[in-house]
Design a protein around this motif. Structure first.
Motif, PDB file in Angstrom:
ATOM      1  N   GLY A  35       0.798  -1.206   0.000  1.00  0.00           N
ATOM      2  CA  GLY A  35       0.000   0.000   0.000  1.00  0.00           C
ATOM      3  C   GLY A  35       0.833   1.258   0.000  1.00  0.00           C
ATOM      4  N   LEU A  47      -4.993   6.150   3.634  1.00  0.00           N
ATOM      5  CA  LEU A  47      -4.715   5.258   2.524  1.00  0.00           C
ATOM      6  C   LEU A  47      -4.806   6.016   1.215  1.00  0.00           C
ATOM      7  CD1 LEU A  47      -4.352   2.334   1.360  1.00  0.00           C
ATOM      8  CD2 LEU A  47      -6.859   2.254   1.264  1.00  0.00           C
ATOM      9  N   GLU A  50      -3.867   0.658  -2.551  1.00  0.00           N
ATOM     10  CA  GLU A  50      -3.474  -0.636  -2.025  1.00  0.00           C
ATOM     11  C   GLU A  50      -3.634  -1.675  -3.116  1.00  0.00           C
ATOM     12  OE1 GLU A  50      -4.079  -2.080   2.426  1.00  0.00           O
ATOM     13  OE2 GLU A  50      -5.872  -2.422   1.210  1.00  0.00           O
TER      14      GLU A  50
END
Length: 121
Positions: A35, A47, A50
């Motif tokens: 990721g 995030l 990923e």
């Protein structure tokens, strides 16, 4: 101990592009999720993208369409192609490796040192 080394960050004007690379000292072909995360000062890590062992990708909110994550398993390397960069993309970008074990208590997560991305207006 798994080591992750990011590269490719820098200063770019809004609308420009950068390509980040992350080399892992491990086999990323199976039971591994790679990721990209980013963290701006005073903000939580989030995030960016990923990729699972099967090659499927997931993107964070407002990322998909501008960023593309890919991998080269033979080189144990993942990439983040960032296009149409915006000032809000400014952050330290970190590479992450999660290793998945049959027994989840042996799951592990590793982080690189990060690479700075700065997008000017």
């Amino acid at each position: 101990q798994v080591q992750l080394v990011e590269s490719g960050g820098g200063l770019v004007q809004a609308g420009g592009s950068l390509r980040l690379s992350c080399v892992a000292s491990a086999d990323i072909s199976s039971r591994v999720t790679m990721g990209w995360y980013r963290q701006a000062p005073g903000k939580q890590r989030e995030l960016v993208a990923e990729i699972g062992s099967g090659g499927s990708t997931k993107y964070g909110d407002s990322i998909y369409g501008r960023f593309t994550m890919s991998r080269d398993v033979s080189k144990s390397t993942v990439y983040l192609q960032m296009n149409n960069l915006k000032p809000d993309d400014t952050a330290v970008y970190y590479c992450n490796l999660k290793s998945w074990a049959l027994n989840s208590k042996y799951d592990r997560s590793y982080w690189g040192q990060g690479t700075q991305v700065t997008v000017s207006s």
